[in-house]
Design an enzyme around this catalytic site. Structure first.
Site, PDB file in Angstrom:
ATOM      1  N   ASP A  12       0.858  -1.189   0.000  1.00 51.52           N
ATOM      2  CA  ASP A  12       0.000   0.000   0.000  1.00 51.52           C
ATOM      3  C   ASP A  12       0.891   1.234   0.000  1.00 51.52           C
ATOM      4  O   ASP A  12       1.644   1.466   0.955  1.00 51.52           O
ATOM      5  CB  ASP A  12      -0.899  -0.024   1.238  1.00 51.52           C
ATOM      6  CG  ASP A  12      -2.002   1.025   1.188  1.00 51.52           C
ATOM      7  OD1 ASP A  12      -2.123   1.710   0.159  1.00 51.52           O
ATOM      8  OD2 ASP A  12      -2.735   1.150   2.185  1.00 51.52           O
ATOM      9  N   ASP A 107      -2.791   2.472  -6.164  1.00 50.08           N
ATOM     10  CA  ASP A 107      -1.764   2.557  -5.126  1.00 50.08           C
ATOM     11  C   ASP A 107      -1.694   1.359  -4.187  1.00 50.08           C
ATOM     12  O   ASP A 107      -0.978   1.410  -3.185  1.00 50.08           O
ATOM     13  CB  ASP A 107      -1.951   3.835  -4.306  1.00 50.08           C
ATOM     14  CG  ASP A 107      -3.289   3.883  -3.581  1.00 50.08           C
ATOM     15  OD1 ASP A 107      -4.176   3.078  -3.913  1.00 50.08           O
ATOM     16  OD2 ASP A 107      -3.438   4.724  -2.681  1.00 50.08           O
ATOM     17  N   GLU A 108      -2.411   0.286  -4.467  1.00 49.37           N
ATOM     18  CA  GLU A 108      -2.275  -0.889  -3.610  1.00 49.37           C
ATOM     19  C   GLU A 108      -2.541  -2.159  -4.390  1.00 49.37           C
ATOM     20  O   GLU A 108      -3.263  -2.162  -5.382  1.00 49.37           O
ATOM     21  CB  GLU A 108      -3.178  -0.808  -2.380  1.00 49.37           C
ATOM     22  CG  GLU A 108      -4.652  -0.883  -2.667  1.00 49.37           C
ATOM     23  CD  GLU A 108      -5.493  -0.950  -1.395  1.00 49.37           C
ATOM     24  OE1 GLU A 108      -5.171  -1.740  -0.487  1.00 49.37           O
ATOM     25  OE2 GLU A 108      -6.496  -0.217  -1.336  1.00 49.37           O
TER      26      GLU A 108
END
Length: 360
Positions: A12, A107-108
């Site tokens: 993350d 983003d993860e």
């Protein structure tokens, strides 16, 4: 526990959009910064840095509310093309260590490194290497969690944020689950948490000791899911983008919203750009057969609308949102999601884009 011990990493990025802005503009590094829409246009916050979070600023919060909490907050418009490009660079780093990558957003992502030979198969060392590569090559920090099951890997990635690593070894799974506050489990929101507390359930051990039939009766699918997790069971596989029949993104609000305008701002500024990026990864030809929208209300009732549509279009979601909100009946909204069904290579199958167990 499952027979096959897996090695799952959840990576993350730390306040990703804001971190990219701080990286590219040194003047932003020591101030409270948010990426989002303008308050005069009823914009919402996409993300913010940790200085802003100290004042209570959060993602999907109306910009006007964020500025009341933090008057010195500097809000900049998002540069989605830049974030997509950086996300692709992060994906390239992941691919050095495994091909089993399940992006959840720009983003993860989950990574299954069970069969990886890098670092003698050590998931901990692989996670360290990924975080190091991201920092050295992109000048961004990432947090990671390592565990034998997906939900614990996600929980673990949040425990040492920012720029941290937390490892849950197989022999520590039950111990960690037993002590885990239920609000830390993905999918447990405010209303559900209140009901769980009213039933005397506060941590994983409380659920594990509870009668399964009572849990199912009181909490339905959530009760069944929590019971399995409380026993250290999460059978979900890491699903790569190209294995999917549909691609979806969703967001659970920290505070319920109620108006069309609030919903549309979140779709336009947050959900649609993420869906657009995920579709490009999953299906470069961008062939789809349906678009759909999902809403979960404050009473946990869920409704979806999906229509045949041959191309991803933001304006079409505007129509779908108008339609789905005719079912609102005065209720507040706790979750909003978008999805597209991919066009299969050989045969078009009319499958629901919103399966009963939710998007992965």
């Amino acid at each position: 526990m499952q027979d096959r011990i897996r090695k799952i990493i959840h990576v993350d990025m730390d306040c990703f959009f804001a971190a990219v802005e701080m990286r590219d503009n040194p003047a932003y590094r020591e101030i409270a910064l948010a990426v989002g829409g303008h308050e005069k246009q009823r914009g919402v916050i996409s993300t913010c840095n940790y200085q802003a979070r100290k004042f209570g600023v959060r993602s999907a919060m109306p910009t006007a509310q964020a500025l009341k909490l933090c008057p010195q907050l500097h809000v900049v418009p998002g540069r989605m093309s830049v974030y997509k490009s950086v996300s692709q660079q992060i994906q390239t780093i992941f691919q050095r260590y495994t091909s089993l990558i399940e992006p959840l957003s720009l983003d993860e992502a989950y990574l299954d490194v069970s069969e990886s030979t890098a670092y003698q198969g050590s998931a901990t060392l692989i996670a360290q290497a990924i975080r190091r590569d991201i920092w050295q090559e992109l000048n961004l920090t990432a947090s990671a969690g390592v565990a034998p099951i997906k939900f614990l890997a996600k929980v673990a990635s949040d425990l040492n944020k920012p720029n941290g690593l937390y490892v849950v070894t197989p022999d520590k799974v039950q111990e960690m689950v037993d002590s885990l506050p239920l609000e830390k489990i993905p999918g447990v929101g405010k209303v559900a948490l209140e009901k769980l507390h009213q039933a005397g359930l506060y941590v994983g051990a409380d659920v594990r000791r509870a009668d399964y039939r009572k849990l199912l009766h009181q909490f339905g699918r959530l009760g069944a899911s929590l019971w399995k997790k409380s026993h250290g069971i999460d059978e979900r596989e890491v699903v790569t983008e190209r294995e999917r029949k549909s691609v979806g993104v969703e967001y659970t609000f920290s505070q319920n919203i109620s108006t069309f305008q609030e919903c549309w701002q979140v779709i336009e500024q947050k959900l649609y750009p993420e869906l657009d990026a995920r579709l490009s990864r999953a299906h470069p030809q961008r062939g789809i057969i349906k678009q759909g929208i999902k809403v979960k209300f404050a009473d946990f009732q869920q409704t979806t609308i999906e229509h045949v549509h041959p191309a991803l279009e933001l304006d079409y979601f505007h129509e779908l949102l108008e339609q789905v909100l005719t079912r609102q009946q005065g209720r507040e909204i706790r979750l909003l999601g978008l999805s597209v069904m991919l066009k299969p290579e050989l045969q078009m199958k009319q499958l629901s884009m919103f399966p009963s167990d939710g998007w992965q």
